[in-house]
Design an enzyme around this catalytic site. Structure first.
Site, PDB file in Angstrom:
ATOM      1  N   GLN A 197       0.846  -1.194   0.000  1.00  0.00           N
ATOM      2  CA  GLN A 197       0.000   0.000   0.000  1.00  0.00           C
ATOM      3  C   GLN A 197       0.882   1.245   0.000  1.00  0.00           C
ATOM      4  O   GLN A 197       1.097   1.865   1.039  1.00  0.00           O
ATOM      5  CB  GLN A 197      -0.903  -0.035   1.243  1.00  0.00           C
ATOM      6  N   PHE A 198       1.375   1.637  -1.174  1.00  0.00           N
ATOM      7  CA  PHE A 198       2.271   2.794  -1.245  1.00  0.00           C
ATOM      8  C   PHE A 198       1.581   4.084  -0.829  1.00  0.00           C
ATOM      9  O   PHE A 198       2.238   5.029  -0.396  1.00  0.00           O
ATOM     10  CB  PHE A 198       2.889   2.938  -2.646  1.00  0.00           C
ATOM     11  N   THR A 199       0.267   4.131  -0.883  1.00  0.00           N
ATOM     12  CA  THR A 199      -0.451   5.360  -0.537  1.00  0.00           C
ATOM     13  C   THR A 199      -0.364   5.693   0.947  1.00  0.00           C
ATOM     14  O   THR A 199      -0.738   6.799   1.346  1.00  0.00           O
ATOM     15  CB  THR A 199      -1.930   5.287  -0.966  1.00  0.00           C
TER      16      THR A 199
END
Length: 147
Positions: free
Chosen positions: A78-80
Site C-alpha cells: 500500500q504505497f499510498t
C-alpha cells in the site's frame, strides 16, 4: 515502514475477478514502504505485527498475540500510506520505488512465515479489491519511526 493492521474475522483480495488470497481470523495488513527504509525496518515491523497482543483471551481481555490466537495474515502492499496530502491531490514521492519496496515487502512476508504464520498476499502494484470483516473493530497504525 508503515502498516495499518486490522483485526478481522475474515479478509480477501481479488485481482482481475479471481480471489488471490483469503484468510479467516487474523490481521489484514496494509503495508507501505518509505524511500529510506531498509531490512532493519522490515524486521522491526514484522516483529511488531507478529507480536501484537490484541486478540481476546478466555477473560475477554486483549492479551493474546496472533500466534496464540491461531490467526492468519493477509499482507497487501500500500504505497499510498506515504501520501503527502498538503494539497488536495496527494503526492507519493516519499514512497519507495518498486526496486526498493518489493524486496522489503517480500522480506516482511518471509519473516512472518518463518514465525509459523499462514500468510496470504496481494500482488505488488496490481489493481486489487480488498474485502474484510473487521473484528472489534481493532485497527492499529504502526510506523517504524515510532516503534
Amino acid at each position: 515502514m508503515r502498516a495499518v493492521v486490522t483485526r478481522v474475522k475474515s479478509a480477501s483480495v481479488e485481482i482481475e475477478g479471481q480471489i488471490h488470497g483469503s484468510i479467516g481470523k487474523g490481521f489484514l495488513v496494509l503495508l507501505g514502504v518509505h524511500q529510506e527504509d531498509g531490512p532493519a525496518q522490515a524486521e522491526k515491523i514484522a516483529d511488531k505485527i507478529c507480536g501484537l497482543r490484541v486478540f481476546e483471551d478466555e477473560n475477554g481481555k486483549m492479551n493474546l498475540n496472533p500466534m496464540d490466537a491461531g490467526a492468519q495474515l493477509l499482507i497487501i502492499s500500500q504505497f499510498t500510506l506515504f501520501a503527502d496530502c498538503k494539497s488536495r491531490r496527494p503526492g507519493f514521492s516519499k514512497a519507495a520505488r518498486p526496486e526498493t519496496a518489493v524486496p522489503l515487502y517480500e522480506l516482511v512476508i518471509q519473516r512472518c512465515r518463518e514465525r509459523g504464520f499462514k500468510v496470504e498476499t496481494g500482488v505488488f502494484a496490481a489493481e486489487m479489491l480488498v474485502a474484510s470483516v473487521n473484528d472489534g473493530p481493532v485497527t492499529i497504525i504502526l510506523d517504524t519511526n515510532e516503534l
